[in-house]
Design a protein around this motif. Structure first.
Motif, PDB file in Angstrom:
ATOM      1  N   LEU A  31       0.840  -1.196   0.000  1.00 17.08           N
ATOM      2  CA  LEU A  31       0.000   0.000   0.000  1.00 17.08           C
ATOM      3  C   LEU A  31       0.874   1.245   0.000  1.00 17.08           C
ATOM      4  O   LEU A  31       1.723   1.419   0.877  1.00 17.08           O
ATOM      5  N   LEU A  32       0.664   2.095  -1.004  1.00 14.91           N
ATOM      6  CA  LEU A  32       1.206   3.441  -0.970  1.00 14.91           C
ATOM      7  C   LEU A  32       0.277   4.309  -0.122  1.00 14.91           C
ATOM      8  O   LEU A  32      -0.944   4.293  -0.334  1.00 14.91           O
ATOM      9  N   ILE A  33       0.828   5.034   0.828  1.00 17.90           N
ATOM     10  CA  ILE A  33       0.043   6.009   1.580  1.00 17.90           C
ATOM     11  C   ILE A  33       0.459   7.381   1.058  1.00 17.90           C
ATOM     12  O   ILE A  33       1.537   7.884   1.355  1.00 17.90           O
ATOM     13  N   ASP A  34      -0.418   7.959   0.228  1.00 15.54           N
ATOM     14  CA  ASP A  34      -0.217   9.194  -0.526  1.00 15.54           C
ATOM     15  C   ASP A  34       0.683   8.950  -1.737  1.00 15.54           C
ATOM     16  O   ASP A  34       1.317   7.891  -1.869  1.00 15.54           O
ATOM     17  N   SER A  35       0.719   9.954  -2.637  1.00 17.52           N
ATOM     18  CA  SER A  35       1.476   9.752  -3.880  1.00 17.52           C
ATOM     19  C   SER A  35       2.303  10.976  -4.262  1.00 17.52           C
ATOM     20  O   SER A  35       2.667  11.145  -5.421  1.00 17.52           O
ATOM     21  N   GLY A  36       2.610  11.827  -3.271  1.00 21.08           N
ATOM     22  CA  GLY A  36       3.625  12.851  -3.461  1.00 21.08           C
ATOM     23  C   GLY A  36       3.172  14.109  -4.178  1.00 21.08           C
ATOM     24  O   GLY A  36       2.017  14.249  -4.595  1.00 21.08           O
ATOM     25  N   MET A  37       4.123  15.038  -4.307  1.00 23.52           N
ATOM     26  CA  MET A  37       3.883  16.347  -4.914  1.00 23.52           C
ATOM     27  C   MET A  37       4.450  16.428  -6.333  1.00 23.52           C
ATOM     28  O   MET A  37       3.855  17.053  -7.206  1.00 23.52           O
ATOM     29  N   ASN A  38       5.598  15.790  -6.561  1.00 26.98           N
ATOM     30  CA  ASN A  38       6.271  15.842  -7.862  1.00 26.98           C
ATOM     31  C   ASN A  38       6.573  14.438  -8.371  1.00 26.98           C
ATOM     32  O   ASN A  38       7.595  14.214  -9.013  1.00 26.98           O
ATOM     33  N   ALA A  46       6.933   2.520  -6.516  1.00 29.58           N
ATOM     34  CA  ALA A  46       6.551   1.433  -5.612  1.00 29.58           C
ATOM     35  C   ALA A  46       6.789   0.069  -6.256  1.00 29.58           C
ATOM     36  O   ALA A  46       7.280  -0.864  -5.602  1.00 29.58           O
ATOM     37  N   GLU A  47       6.446  -0.052  -7.535  1.00 29.58           N
ATOM     38  CA  GLU A  47       6.596  -1.344  -8.214  1.00 29.58           C
ATOM     39  C   GLU A  47       8.059  -1.708  -8.438  1.00 29.58           C
ATOM     40  O   GLU A  47       8.379  -2.885  -8.632  1.00 29.58           O
ATOM     41  N   ASN A  48       8.934  -0.720  -8.398  1.00 33.30           N
ATOM     42  CA  ASN A  48      10.368  -1.011  -8.461  1.00 33.30           C
ATOM     43  C   ASN A  48      10.925  -1.483  -7.121  1.00 33.30           C
ATOM     44  O   ASN A  48      12.020  -2.045  -7.064  1.00 33.30           O
ATOM     45  N   ILE A  49      10.170  -1.237  -6.054  1.00 40.12           N
ATOM     46  CA  ILE A  49      10.594  -1.647  -4.714  1.00 40.12           C
ATOM     47  C   ILE A  49      10.070  -3.035  -4.376  1.00 40.12           C
ATOM     48  O   ILE A  49      10.773  -3.848  -3.772  1.00 40.12           O
ATOM     49  N   THR A  50       8.811  -3.304  -4.747  1.00 41.88           N
ATOM     50  CA  THR A  50       8.172  -4.562  -4.353  1.00 41.88           C
ATOM     51  C   THR A  50       7.525  -5.228  -5.550  1.00 41.88           C
ATOM     52  O   THR A  50       7.069  -4.558  -6.486  1.00 41.88           O
ATOM     53  N   LYS A  51       7.464  -6.550  -5.515  1.00 49.89           N
ATOM     54  CA  LYS A  51       6.774  -7.317  -6.557  1.00 49.89           C
ATOM     55  C   LYS A  51       5.302  -7.543  -6.202  1.00 49.89           C
ATOM     56  O   LYS A  51       4.544  -8.086  -7.010  1.00 49.89           O
ATOM     57  N   LEU A  52       4.893  -7.146  -5.015  1.00 52.24           N
ATOM     58  CA  LEU A  52       3.506  -7.315  -4.599  1.00 52.24           C
ATOM     59  C   LEU A  52       2.584  -6.358  -5.349  1.00 52.24           C
ATOM     60  O   LEU A  52       3.025  -5.285  -5.779  1.00 52.24           O
ATOM     61  N   PRO A  53       1.313  -6.707  -5.496  1.00 51.55           N
ATOM     62  CA  PRO A  53       0.355  -5.756  -6.079  1.00 51.55           C
ATOM     63  C   PRO A  53       0.285  -4.498  -5.212  1.00 51.55           C
ATOM     64  O   PRO A  53       0.194  -4.586  -3.989  1.00 51.55           O
ATOM     65  N   VAL A  54       0.323  -3.329  -5.848  1.00 49.73           N
ATOM     66  CA  VAL A  54       0.374  -2.061  -5.126  1.00 49.73           C
ATOM     67  C   VAL A  54      -0.978  -1.361  -5.187  1.00 49.73           C
ATOM     68  O   VAL A  54      -1.530  -1.135  -6.273  1.00 49.73           O
ATOM     69  N   MET A  55      -1.492  -1.003  -4.018  1.00 48.20           N
ATOM     70  CA  MET A  55      -2.705  -0.208  -3.904  1.00 48.20           C
ATOM     71  C   MET A  55      -2.314   1.182  -3.389  1.00 48.20           C
ATOM     72  O   MET A  55      -1.174   1.420  -2.985  1.00 48.20           O
ATOM     73  N   LEU A  56      -3.289   2.095  -3.391  1.00 48.54           N
ATOM     74  CA  LEU A  56      -3.040   3.468  -2.938  1.00 48.54           C
ATOM     75  C   LEU A  56      -4.125   3.897  -1.960  1.00 48.54           C
ATOM     76  O   LEU A  56      -5.314   3.621  -2.176  1.00 48.54           O
ATOM     77  N   LEU A  57      -3.709   4.578  -0.918  1.00 47.84           N
ATOM     78  CA  LEU A  57      -4.610   5.239   0.013  1.00 47.84           C
ATOM     79  C   LEU A  57      -4.112   6.666   0.203  1.00 47.84           C
ATOM     80  O   LEU A  57      -2.911   6.891   0.341  1.00 47.84           O
ATOM     81  N   ASN A  58      -5.042   7.629   0.211  1.00 49.28           N
ATOM     82  CA  ASN A  58      -4.671   9.024   0.472  1.00 49.28           C
ATOM     83  C   ASN A  58      -5.103   9.450   1.861  1.00 49.28           C
ATOM     84  O   ASN A  58      -6.255   9.258   2.245  1.00 49.28           O
TER      85      ASN A  58
END
Length: 233
Positions: A31-38, A46-58
């Protein structure tokens, strides 16, 4: 350029020019928590860090937290934040989360805590097993934006009081701005400062922020950027 810092085997913080967001991995999902400014490439990061399916929460929808949302068809957000999100050009489908919901990444349950005030739909995320609170902008030692539309200082204090009831459940706080990490004692300090602003006893000074005059109330532990009171204009 975003700077990726590994916190432990399953947690990363991504520093993005004054704002940070997080990647949390469980045994089944990430899970990504937020997705940044730039970082429109937040999902790719995120996908370069982990092979798991990535979701997003803000945690909320201010522009410095949603730059990478467009890579996701849908994402988790509190429904009270949708107007703020759409006002900033946000696209995609919102998967609504509410107070006390739990998102389990696989042996990593994350509890949603609804904390309006900074924005109408702000949330914090309690990483239960790791005893960490991801606080968004609400708890930090930087300058907290509480000016212009969507901000509500009284609700903000109520939300801080709510978080203070959870302090036996976390040892560390991961904020989106300021020092990293911070600790639960900061919550009571923020309550004290916010209440002084509400009561009119806090001393502030007018500063220029992105071309807008605002009132800065600076305390030893954090600052608050607020609308200028009518009697000071």
């Amino acid at each position: 350029m975003a700077n990726i810092i590994q916190i432990n085997d399953t947690t990363w913080r991504i520093e993005d020019n004054g704002v940070r967001f997080f990647l949390l991995a469980g045994t089944e999902k990430a899970l990504l928590i937020d997705s940044g400014m730039n970082t429109p490439d937040a999902k790719q990061i995120a996908e370069n860090i982990t092979k798991l399916p990535v979701m997003l929460l803000n945690t909320h929808a201010d522009p410095d937290h949603i730059s990478g949302n467009g890579s996701f068809d849908c994402f988790y957000m509190h429904p009270d934040e949708e107007d703020n999100y759409r006002a900033h050009g946000g696209v995609g489908g919102i998967l609504p989360v509410k107070d006390n919901d739990v998102i389990d990444l696989g042996n990593r349950p994350l509890k949603i805590i609804f904390i309006p005030g900074h924005t109408p739909g702000s949330i914090a995320v309690l990483d239960i097993n790791n005893r960490v609170l991801v606080s968004g902008d609400t708890v930090q030692d930087g300058n907290i934006f509480m000016f212009k539309e969507h901000r509500n200082m009284s609700l903000y204090v109520e939300s801080l009081r709510k978080l203070s009831m959870y302090t036996d459940e976390f040892d560390t706080i991961y904020p989106s701005h300021g020092s990293f990490p911070v600790y639960p004692a900061l919550i009571s300090s923020l309550i004290e400062g916010a209440e002084q602003i509400i009561s009119g006893t806090a001393k502030g000074k007018v500063v220029n922020l992105f071309g807008t005059p605002v009132m800065l109330y600076k305390f030893p532990y954090a600052g608050f950027l607020c609308d200028i009171p009518e009697d000071k204009k």
